[in-house]
Design a protein around this motif. Structure first.
Motif, short mmCIF file in Angstrom:
data_model
loop_
_atom_site.label_atom_id
_atom_site.label_comp_id
_atom_site.label_asym_id
_atom_site.label_seq_id
_atom_site.Cartn_x
_atom_site.Cartn_y
_atom_site.Cartn_z
N GLY A 1 1.29 -1.24 -0.13
CA GLY A 1 0.04 0.19 0.15
C GLY A 1 0.66 0.95 0.22
O GLY A 1 0.02 2.38 -0.59
N LYS A 2 1.87 0.71 0.15
CA LYS A 2 3.24 1.75 0.21
C LYS A 2 3.55 2.73 -0.42
O LYS A 2 3.83 3.82 -1.15
CB LYS A 2 4.17 1.58 1.01
N GLU A 3 3.18 2.08 -2.39
CA GLU A 3 4.15 2.54 -3.67
C GLU A 3 3.06 3.95 -3.65
O GLU A 3 4.22 4.70 -3.99
CB GLU A 3 2.94 1.49 -4.75
N ALA A 4 2.08 4.11 -3.47
CA ALA A 4 1.61 5.76 -3.41
C ALA A 4 2.57 6.55 -3.30
O ALA A 4 2.75 8.33 -4.00
CB ALA A 4 0.37 5.52 -2.78
N TYR A 5 3.54 6.64 -2.12
CA TYR A 5 4.82 7.37 -1.59
C TYR A 5 5.56 7.21 -2.49
O TYR A 5 6.25 8.85 -2.63
CB TYR A 5 5.37 7.40 -0.61
N LEU A 6 5.91 6.39 -3.27
CA LEU A 6 7.14 6.77 -4.95
C LEU A 6 6.49 7.42 -5.39
O LEU A 6 7.28 7.95 -6.69
CB LEU A 6 7.49 5.83 -4.71
N LYS A 7 5.43 8.26 -5.95
CA LYS A 7 5.16 7.98 -7.36
C LYS A 7 5.23 9.15 -7.42
O LYS A 7 5.26 9.62 -8.65
CB LYS A 7 3.01 8.41 -7.03
N SER A 8 5.88 10.74 -7.55
CA SER A 8 6.07 12.29 -7.25
C SER A 8 7.12 11.51 -8.15
O SER A 8 7.54 12.51 -8.55
CB SER A 8 5.70 13.00 -6.44
N ILE A 9 8.02 10.91 -7.29
CA ILE A 9 9.49 10.54 -7.50
C ILE A 9 9.82 10.10 -9.45
O ILE A 9 10.33 9.94 -9.62
CB ILE A 9 10.70 10.53 -6.75
N ARG A 10 8.75 8.85 -8.83
CA ARG A 10 8.78 7.87 -9.80
C ARG A 10 8.82 8.27 -11.22
O ARG A 10 9.03 8.78 -12.01
CB ARG A 10 7.80 6.72 -9.80
N ASN A 11 7.43 9.31 -11.44
CA ASN A 11 6.80 10.49 -12.32
C ASN A 11 8.25 10.96 -12.71
O ASN A 11 8.67 11.61 -13.84
CB ASN A 11 6.23 12.03 -12.00
N VAL A 12 9.24 11.80 -11.78
CA VAL A 12 10.27 12.92 -12.27
C VAL A 12 10.70 12.14 -12.78
O VAL A 12 11.61 12.19 -14.36
CB VAL A 12 10.98 13.38 -11.67
N LEU A 13 11.53 10.66 -12.78
CA LEU A 13 12.29 9.35 -13.02
C LEU A 13 12.21 9.69 -14.70
O LEU A 13 12.44 8.89 -15.68
CB LEU A 13 13.24 8.13 -12.04
N ASP A 14 10.67 8.92 -15.21
CA ASP A 14 10.09 8.61 -16.04
C ASP A 14 10.60 9.81 -16.97
O ASP A 14 10.52 9.51 -18.42
CB ASP A 14 8.42 8.17 -16.09
N LYS A 15 10.11 10.68 -16.90
CA LYS A 15 10.19 12.11 -17.59
C LYS A 15 11.81 12.86 -17.78
O LYS A 15 11.76 12.88 -18.50
CB LYS A 15 8.80 12.91 -17.24
N GLY A 16 12.77 12.60 -16.52
CA GLY A 16 14.09 13.32 -16.49
C GLY A 16 15.32 12.77 -17.01
O GLY A 16 15.20 11.30 -16.76
N VAL A 17 15.96 13.36 -17.56
CA VAL A 17 17.54 13.00 -17.35
C VAL A 17 17.94 13.97 -16.52
O VAL A 17 18.71 14.99 -17.12
CB VAL A 17 17.69 13.27 -18.49
N PHE A 18 19.34 12.81 -16.19
CA PHE A 18 19.90 13.67 -14.90
C PHE A 18 21.14 13.19 -15.69
O PHE A 18 21.62 12.31 -15.44
CB PHE A 18 19.44 13.31 -13.39
N THR A 19 22.06 14.81 -15.80
CA THR A 19 23.67 15.20 -16.29
C THR A 19 24.20 15.38 -14.87
O THR A 19 23.46 16.61 -14.51
CB THR A 19 23.61 15.47 -16.79
N MET A 20 25.77 15.54 -14.54
CA MET A 20 26.13 16.24 -13.46
C MET A 20 27.63 16.15 -14.05
O MET A 20 28.29 15.79 -14.19
CB MET A 20 26.49 14.93 -11.99
#
Ligand code: G1P
Length: 275
Positions: free
Chosen positions: A80-99
């Motif tokens: 039932g806790k999967e919902a807590y990851l929703k916002s960060i999963r959404n970011v990871l689905d759409k974003g590319v991160f370079t450093m």
């Protein structure tokens, strides 16, 4: 179309010590989300899905945050806790991160120049995550990206501040073209109130054209002995054009403890929903 946004995230966060002793200030949570994630979500919503982070030593938690945590995914999967990851999963689905790492702290201009290899020769956004900006309509970067299509030059976000606060900001003066839009002819970093050309302060959102990199390279250290983006923008304004834009939305100065607490209360009251 602007697809990249630079995040200078190498600063020390001394005002939040001891909390920031071994944790990046950008990872401090406003309610339940790290400050930098608000910024990343704003950039992605503006179409800037490549998030280029200028990090430094002690900032690995930021890179880990924008990556999958297999252990966590495994633990939480199907619960039932999967919902807590929703916002960060959404970011990871759409974003590319370079450093890239900034090895020495020589100012915001220097941080932007350090990010050049991640940006290349194209216009890009810059987001200072200390400035948390919230709006019920489009985010500030989305508003500015739209404006860029019209003016095709660098744009800084501005806000009116009390005159006795100008020493905390870059301050602009210019000709008002229409409500909330100025063509910049003067820019000063952190002026004393008596020297400030106006009370229009730069807030941590920029659209920059890539000629800024060459200009920063030739910019001498300014206020605080640092290479200032504001000074480079002043040169760009003199040679060509820089616009300033009074954005729609509310800004919180999360680089200060009172601003951070104010943001926390505001987000809790207006955005947070318990499961
Ligand atoms: C930086 C910029 C300044 C701008 C401010 C906005 O200053 O140098 O021009 O007004 O961000 O937050 P800093 O707050 O990093 O000292």
């Amino acid at each position: 179309m602007i697809t990249k946004c630079l995040f200078p995230v190498a600063g020390y966060g001394t005002r939040f010590l001891p909390a920031t002793k071994s944790m990046p200030k950008e990872m401090l949570p406003v309610v339940n989300k790290p400050l930098v994630q608000y910024g990343v979500e704003e950039a992605i919503a503006a179409g800037m899905t490549t998030c280029a982070m200028v990090t430094g030593r002690g900032k690995r938690a930021i890179a880990d945050h924008f990556d999958i945590s297999y252990e966590l995914e495994h633990q939480i999967s199907g619960s039932g806790k999967e919902a807590y990851l929703k916002s960060i999963r959404n970011v990871l689905d759409k974003g590319v991160f370079t450093m890239v790492r900034q090895r020495e702290m020589k100012g915001l201009g220097h941080a932007i120049l350090t990010g050049e290899p991640l940006i290349g020769n194209e216009p890009f956004g810059v987001l200072l995550s200390d400035d948390l900006c919230l709006n019920t309509g489009p985010g500030v970067l989305a508003q500015m990206a739209e404006l860029y299509n019209q003016f095709r030059c660098s744009i800084v976000a501005i806000q009116e501040v009390p005159k006795d606060q100008t020493h905390k900001y870059g301050v602009i003066a210019g000709e008002s073209l229409k409500e909330g839009i100025y063509r910049v002819d003067e820019m000063v970093e952190k002026p004393d109130p008596k020297d400030a050309p106006s009370n229009l302060a730069i807030i941590g959102r920029y659209i920059l054209t890539p000629d800024i990199f060459d200009i920063i390279r030739e910019t001498a250290p300014g206020a605080n002995g640092e290479i200032q983006l504001t000074d480079a923008l002043q040169t760009q304004a003199r040679r060509g054009c820089v616009m300033a834009y009074k954005f729609e939305g509310r800004r919180f100065d999360c680089g200060s403890v009172p601003g951070f607490v104010e943001a926390t209360n505001f987000v809790y009251e207006n955005y947070y929903t318990e499961d």
